[in-house]
Design a protein around this motif. Structure first.
Motif, PDB file in Angstrom:
ATOM      1  N   TYR A  58       0.861  -1.184   0.000  1.00  0.00           N
ATOM      2  CA  TYR A  58       0.000   0.000   0.000  1.00  0.00           C
ATOM      3  C   TYR A  58       0.893   1.228   0.000  1.00  0.00           C
ATOM      4  O   TYR A  58       2.122   1.110   0.094  1.00  0.00           O
ATOM      5  N   GLY A  59       0.263   2.391  -0.142  1.00  0.00           N
ATOM      6  CA  GLY A  59       1.027   3.642  -0.097  1.00  0.00           C
ATOM      7  C   GLY A  59       0.662   4.433   1.145  1.00  0.00           C
ATOM      8  O   GLY A  59      -0.463   4.353   1.631  1.00  0.00           O
ATOM      9  N   LEU A  60       1.629   5.143   1.664  1.00  0.00           N
ATOM     10  CA  LEU A  60       1.406   5.981   2.846  1.00  0.00           C
ATOM     11  C   LEU A  60       1.530   7.439   2.392  1.00  0.00           C
ATOM     12  O   LEU A  60       2.634   7.947   2.211  1.00  0.00           O
ATOM     13  N   PRO A  61       0.389   8.114   2.181  1.00  0.00           N
ATOM     14  CA  PRO A  61       0.460   9.450   1.589  1.00  0.00           C
ATOM     15  C   PRO A  61       1.122  10.461   2.514  1.00  0.00           C
ATOM     16  O   PRO A  61       1.165  10.274   3.726  1.00  0.00           O
ATOM     17  N   GLY A  62       1.618  11.535   1.922  1.00  0.00           N
ATOM     18  CA  GLY A  62       2.140  12.654   2.707  1.00  0.00           C
ATOM     19  C   GLY A  62       3.654  12.693   2.798  1.00  0.00           C
ATOM     20  O   GLY A  62       4.350  11.823   2.260  1.00  0.00           O
ATOM     21  N   ARG A  63       4.122  13.753   3.447  1.00  0.00           N
ATOM     22  CA  ARG A  63       5.553  13.895   3.715  1.00  0.00           C
ATOM     23  C   ARG A  63       5.922  13.001   4.888  1.00  0.00           C
ATOM     24  O   ARG A  63       5.066  12.613   5.675  1.00  0.00           O
ATOM     25  N   PHE A  64       7.222  12.712   5.050  1.00  0.00           N
ATOM     26  CA  PHE A  64       7.674  11.755   6.056  1.00  0.00           C
ATOM     27  C   PHE A  64       7.210  12.140   7.465  1.00  0.00           C
ATOM     28  O   PHE A  64       6.704  11.316   8.228  1.00  0.00           O
ATOM     29  N   GLU A  65       7.335  13.440   7.821  1.00  0.00           N
ATOM     30  CA  GLU A  65       7.019  13.835   9.196  1.00  0.00           C
ATOM     31  C   GLU A  65       5.519  13.895   9.463  1.00  0.00           C
ATOM     32  O   GLU A  65       5.091  14.106  10.602  1.00  0.00           O
ATOM     33  N   GLN A  66       4.708  13.688   8.430  1.00  0.00           N
ATOM     34  CA  GLN A  66       3.250  13.732   8.644  1.00  0.00           C
ATOM     35  C   GLN A  66       2.680  12.411   9.160  1.00  0.00           C
ATOM     36  O   GLN A  66       1.499  12.357   9.502  1.00  0.00           O
ATOM     37  N   SER A  67       3.515  11.359   9.202  1.00  0.00           N
ATOM     38  CA  SER A  67       3.071  10.089   9.805  1.00  0.00           C
ATOM     39  C   SER A  67       3.944   9.802  11.012  1.00  0.00           C
ATOM     40  O   SER A  67       5.123  10.174  11.031  1.00  0.00           O
TER      41      SER A  67
ATOM     42  N   LEU B  70      12.342   2.222  -9.718  1.00  0.00           N
ATOM     43  CA  LEU B  70      13.354   2.370 -10.774  1.00  0.00           C
ATOM     44  C   LEU B  70      13.640   3.829 -11.107  1.00  0.00           C
ATOM     45  O   LEU B  70      14.479   4.119 -11.953  1.00  0.00           O
ATOM     46  N   ILE B  71      12.875   4.739 -10.478  1.00  0.00           N
ATOM     47  CA  ILE B  71      13.045   6.163 -10.812  1.00  0.00           C
ATOM     48  C   ILE B  71      13.507   6.922  -9.564  1.00  0.00           C
ATOM     49  O   ILE B  71      13.389   6.413  -8.453  1.00  0.00           O
ATOM     50  N   PRO B  72      14.025   8.135  -9.754  1.00  0.00           N
ATOM     51  CA  PRO B  72      14.531   8.858  -8.573  1.00  0.00           C
ATOM     52  C   PRO B  72      13.436   9.123  -7.542  1.00  0.00           C
ATOM     53  O   PRO B  72      12.265   9.281  -7.897  1.00  0.00           O
ATOM     54  N   GLY B  73      13.810   9.144  -6.280  1.00  0.00           N
ATOM     55  CA  GLY B  73      12.863   9.439  -5.198  1.00  0.00           C
ATOM     56  C   GLY B  73      12.373  10.874  -5.310  1.00  0.00           C
ATOM     57  O   GLY B  73      13.012  11.735  -5.903  1.00  0.00           O
ATOM     58  N   SER B  74      11.172  11.093  -4.748  1.00  0.00           N
ATOM     59  CA  SER B  74      10.603  12.438  -4.829  1.00  0.00           C
ATOM     60  C   SER B  74       9.796  12.698  -3.558  1.00  0.00           C
ATOM     61  O   SER B  74       9.601  11.798  -2.737  1.00  0.00           O
ATOM     62  N   ALA B  75       9.305  13.934  -3.429  1.00  0.00           N
ATOM     63  CA  ALA B  75       8.560  14.300  -2.222  1.00  0.00           C
ATOM     64  C   ALA B  75       7.198  13.610  -2.206  1.00  0.00           C
ATOM     65  O   ALA B  75       6.550  13.466  -3.231  1.00  0.00           O
ATOM     66  N   GLY B  76       6.756  13.212  -1.025  1.00  0.00           N
ATOM     67  CA  GLY B  76       5.467  12.549  -0.855  1.00  0.00           C
ATOM     68  C   GLY B  76       5.614  11.037  -0.965  1.00  0.00           C
ATOM     69  O   GLY B  76       6.493  10.535  -1.673  1.00  0.00           O
ATOM     70  N   HIS B  77       4.783  10.272  -0.219  1.00  0.00           N
ATOM     71  CA  HIS B  77       4.901   8.792  -0.191  1.00  0.00           C
ATOM     72  C   HIS B  77       6.384   8.432  -0.005  1.00  0.00           C
ATOM     73  O   HIS B  77       6.935   7.619  -0.762  1.00  0.00           O
ATOM     74  N   THR B  78       6.969   9.021   1.008  1.00  0.00           N
ATOM     75  CA  THR B  78       8.433   9.131   1.102  1.00  0.00           C
ATOM     76  C   THR B  78       9.179   7.798   0.987  1.00  0.00           C
ATOM     77  O   THR B  78      10.197   7.726   0.309  1.00  0.00           O
ATOM     78  N   MET B  79       8.664   6.762   1.684  1.00  0.00           N
ATOM     79  CA  MET B  79       9.422   5.502   1.687  1.00  0.00           C
ATOM     80  C   MET B  79       8.923   4.513   0.634  1.00  0.00           C
ATOM     81  O   MET B  79       9.439   3.406   0.548  1.00  0.00           O
ATOM     82  N   TYR B  80       7.916   4.897  -0.151  1.00  0.00           N
ATOM     83  CA  TYR B  80       7.355   3.936  -1.121  1.00  0.00           C
ATOM     84  C   TYR B  80       8.415   3.522  -2.155  1.00  0.00           C
ATOM     85  O   TYR B  80       8.722   2.343  -2.326  1.00  0.00           O
TER      86      TYR B  80
END
Ligand SMILES: NC(=O)c1ccc[n+]([C@@H]2O[C@H](COP(=O)([O-])OP(=O)(O)OC[C@H]3O[C@@H](n4cnc5c(N)ncnc54)[C@H](OP(=O)(O)O)[C@@H]3O)[C@@H](O)[C@H]2O)c1
Length: 270
Positions: free
Chosen positions: A93-102, A146-156
């Protein structure tokens, strides 16, 4: 490949891609061990597939966020007189939001489901596959790995990148043993995924050609693992994205992903 008489364990079998794996494996003659949290759905699916195809199908309700779940699944498999020849690590599943929001409990559960439970199930079932000289492991990763990490869903993306790299190492270690390992890297796929992570409204504005149905994703993955194709990206659109992201200079690829993430991932924060 005919999987007659083999046993397949599918995690996250109560919906989406996992349910499609269960369907496809039963059609190829594999007996099934189906697991997820929603027991009613698992029982219904197990009964339907057993009636339709004549395979044996067992449902085991388990929450993979609980570190004890993989061991409990192993015990239930043994108690049913089953074994695991084919392992589909699919639950996610996905965990929405920025890292500090969870809070940490949400992050811990996420790592447990997306990373630790996959490694633990492989740790428990790989030796049996090696002894019998036959095994198939498909880790359901994502194009996001396979693509660069980006903001949001931080650890997905990070969790999926782990599965891809882990699959590559396992495939190399098991070359010649009869155990094949693949990472499946789907892009947008019709399932309950975007309802669960509350991005349905947003992604429904994306064009249809960006989406695939679960069935071709799964059939492609089952064919890929037989061909010892270690990192499998289904569909022309997803393949093009993966190719481009690999071919572009890293900063350009990161900028493209960042602009997309501002529209999709961060828009679902909070
Ligand atoms: N759909 C996409 O666009 C897409 C794209 C790339 C990769 N993927 C990956 O594909 C995999 C399958 O997702 P999907 O699209 O089929 O989503 P889905 O329809 O929401 O199905 C997710 C499955 O995971 C199970 N699950 C979730 N949390 C769990 C937990 N704590 N313990 C046990 N099972 C759990 C769910 O069952 P219960 O709720 O019954 O527990 C369900 O069976 C995931 O790993 C996802 O990251 C999906």
């Amino acid at each position: 490949m005919n999987y007659q008489g083999k046993w397949a364990l599918v995690t996250g079998a109560s919906a989406g891609i996992g349910e499609a794996f269960a369907d496809a494996l039963a059609a190829k003659g594999a007996n099934l061990v189906l697991t997820a949290r929603r027991e009613d759905r698992l029982n219904r699916l197990a009964a339907n597939l057993a009636a339709k195809t004549g395979v044996r199908a067992i449902a085991i309700a388990a929450d993979l966020a609980d570190p004890r779940a993989p061991e409990a699944i192993g015990l239930a498999v043994a108690a049913a007189g089953a074994r695991v020849d084919i392992l589909i690590n699919n639950a996610g599943y996905g965990l929405p939001g920025r890292f500090e929001q969870s809070d940490w409990s949400a992050h811990r559960a996420f790592i447990e489901v997306m990373v630790t439970s996959c490694a633990r199930l492989i740790c428990d079932f790989l030796p049996g596959m090696q002894e019998r000289g036959f095994g198939r492991i498909i880790n359901v990763a994502s194009l996001a790995g396979l693509i660069p990490g980006s903001a949001g869903h931080t650890m997905y993306g990070a969790s999926k990148a782990f599965l891809i790299s882990f699959s590559q190492s396992l495939a190399a270690e098991n070359s010649g043993t009869g155990v094949h390992v693949s990472a499946l890297c789907p892009g947008f796929t019709y399932s309950e995924f975007h309802d669960v992570n509350k991005t349905r409204e947003l992604v429904s504005r994306l064009p249809n050609f960006m989406f695939m149905k679960a069935e071709p994703v799964v059939l492609g993955a089952l064919a890929a693992v037989e061909r010892r194709h270690v990192v499998y990206v289904p569909g022309l659109f997803n393949k093009s994205v993966a190719f481009l992201m690999n071919a572009l200079p890293r900063p350009v690829a990161a900028a493209a992903v960042a602009s997309q993430s501002r529209r999709v991932r961060l828009a679902t924060s909070g």
